[in-house]
Design an enzyme around this catalytic site. Structure first.
Site, PDB file in Angstrom:
ATOM      1  N   ASP A  76       0.645  -1.234  -0.002  1.00 46.27           N
ATOM      2  CA  ASP A  76      -0.059   0.125   0.111  1.00 46.27           C
ATOM      3  C   ASP A  76       0.865   1.156  -0.018  1.00 46.27           C
ATOM      4  O   ASP A  76       2.172   0.928   0.703  1.00 46.27           O
ATOM      5  CB  ASP A  76      -1.102  -0.121   1.391  1.00 46.27           C
ATOM      6  CG  ASP A  76      -0.303   0.090   2.495  1.00 46.27           C
ATOM      7  OD1 ASP A  76       0.778  -0.830   2.929  1.00 46.27           O
ATOM      8  OD2 ASP A  76      -0.836   1.047   3.229  1.00 46.27           O
ATOM      9  N   GLU A 142      -0.129  -0.598   5.964  1.00 46.99           N
ATOM     10  CA  GLU A 142       0.920  -0.032   6.683  1.00 46.99           C
ATOM     11  C   GLU A 142       1.122   1.211   6.660  1.00 46.99           C
ATOM     12  O   GLU A 142       1.169   1.970   7.865  1.00 46.99           O
ATOM     13  CB  GLU A 142       2.369  -0.824   6.054  1.00 46.99           C
ATOM     14  CG  GLU A 142       3.548  -0.341   7.120  1.00 46.99           C
ATOM     15  CD  GLU A 142       4.087   0.873   6.850  1.00 46.99           C
ATOM     16  OE1 GLU A 142       4.968   1.244   7.731  1.00 46.99           O
ATOM     17  OE2 GLU A 142       3.610   1.628   6.049  1.00 46.99           O
TER      18      GLU A 142
END
Length: 387
Positions: A76, A142
């Site tokens: 991500d 994250e």
């Protein structure tokens, strides 16, 4: 021998997936295809939490014996910001003048691409099997709340009997050039809100009110007057930083009833979250005396301090770096938090990836030559680890 994909080609495929957290946008599919093709057993695991987005995660392993080396990371990315401000499309994966552009080029799709490329090349040169086990632990959670990602994937793996010996997180650890820094730890992070209660009243009658604004200013000064500590062997001194002061008062003729100040503490291995809170609250009580009414609301935190002590593993990674770059990396614990804090509860972990100068910026980019160097370093780690 059939050639294996380059880090550049893998990175471009990943960058072309607009995986702005919490979206995956096909990034894990790219990795699953590559790793399955190399003989890895691949698991896709989705985790949920009320009030948060469901997150897809990937765990892949080849081999079933020790030693077990894990590569960890996240696919991500943060939002690209103003798309028109980018020289090259944020999700185009363009190369220009030897630089690979794209959101995540540095943080951290480029690092993942290098780890995958190095692993596939190593396996192709060694009969398709390591003398032990290699795994990839990759999350899509994250950059935001980080509750449905690495922390749960580690728990899931442990419940399956997975045991890691060592881990490398491909975060952009280097400050200026490839090979200058290995992150061996991170400070803990704890946030809170200092709340001072007063008595609301008219500014023309201050004797009928109690103004919390001067009081909170006094307490902010008092809490910053004395250092929390003076650092440790591996860490800089802990730091308490106030980030905002608010009274929620739009009027100029009203004394507010309450003042609030937000703060964050980055703390070293002299403290746990519990001992740190006790220290700050003790100092607050002393500063309040018998007159000021104040307390702290502590915010939830999963960011504990950790350190991997220098030893055989850091020496091995350092030797692989030195062979490629002719540099001796600094062992460092600076910077913000990362998912390595979760992994440290399961095995020794270090962070080593690309240079972090452009991460989260417009025109995030990395030299293609750095991708080649990092791939060679990871390849050297694998050769040494399974020697």
């Amino acid at each position: 021998m059939t050639s294996t994909p380059t880090a550049l080609s893998i990175a471009q495929d990943l960058l072309r997936c607009p995986s702005v957290t919490p979206a995956d946008a096909g990034a894990l599919d790219v990795l699953e295809t590559l790793l399955k093709g190399a003989g890895f057993t691949v698991h896709r695991v989705t985790f949920s939490e009320p009030g948060t987005a469901d997150i897809d995660n990937l765990y892949a392993r080849i081999g079933n014996t020790s030693p077990h080396l894990c590569f960890a990371g996240h696919t991500d990315v943060v939002p690209p910001g103003d798309a028109s401000a980018w020289t090259h499309g944020a999700f185009a994966g363009d190369v220009a003048d030897g630089l690979l552009y794209g959101r995540g080029a540095v943080d951290m799709k480029g690092g993942i691409a290098c780890a995958v490329a190095a692993t596939l090349d190593y396996l192709a040169a060694n009969g398709g099997q390591p003398k032990g086990s290699i795994s990839f632990l990759i999350t899509g959670d994250e950059e935001d709340v980080a509750v449905n990602g690495t922390v749960k994937l580690l728990q899931w793996a442990a419940e399956r009997g997975e045991q890691f010996d060592h881990c490398i997180v491909g975060e952009p650890s280097n400050v200026e050039t490839i090979g200058d820094t290995i992150k061996i730890g991170r400070r803990g992070s704890q946030s809170g809100v200092l709340i001072v209660d007063g008595v609301q009243g008219h500014v023309a009658y201050p004797h009928r009110a109690a103004n919390p604004v001067p009081d909170i200013a006094k307490l902010i000064t008092a809490l910053n007057d004395e250092p929390l500590d003076h650092g440790s062997a591996q860490f800089q001194p802990s730091n308490l930083e106030f980030t905002s002061v608010d009274v929620g008062n739009p009027a100029t003729n009203v004394i507010p009833a309450q003042a609030r100040a937000k703060f964050n503490i980055r703390f070293n291995d002299h403290h746990t979250q519990e001992t740190l809170k006790a220290l700050v609250e003790h100092r607050l009580v002393a500063a309040c005396g018998n007159r000021i009414r104040a307390h702290i609301e502590w915010l939830p935190s999963n960011a504990d301090v950790f350190v991997t002590k220098p030893g055989a593993f850091t020496d091995l990674v350092g030797a692989a770096i030195a062979e490629v770059t002719r540099r001796t990396p600094e062992l460092n614990t600076g910077g913000g938090t990362s998912d390595a804090r979760f992994i440290a509860k399961y095995c020794q972990v270090v962070e080593f990836g690309l240079v972090g100068q452009t991460m989260h910026q417009i025109d995030e980019r990395t030299p293609v030559s750095d991708l080649d160097k990092l791939t060679a370093i990871y390849r050297g780690v694998l050769e040494r680890y399974f020697k």
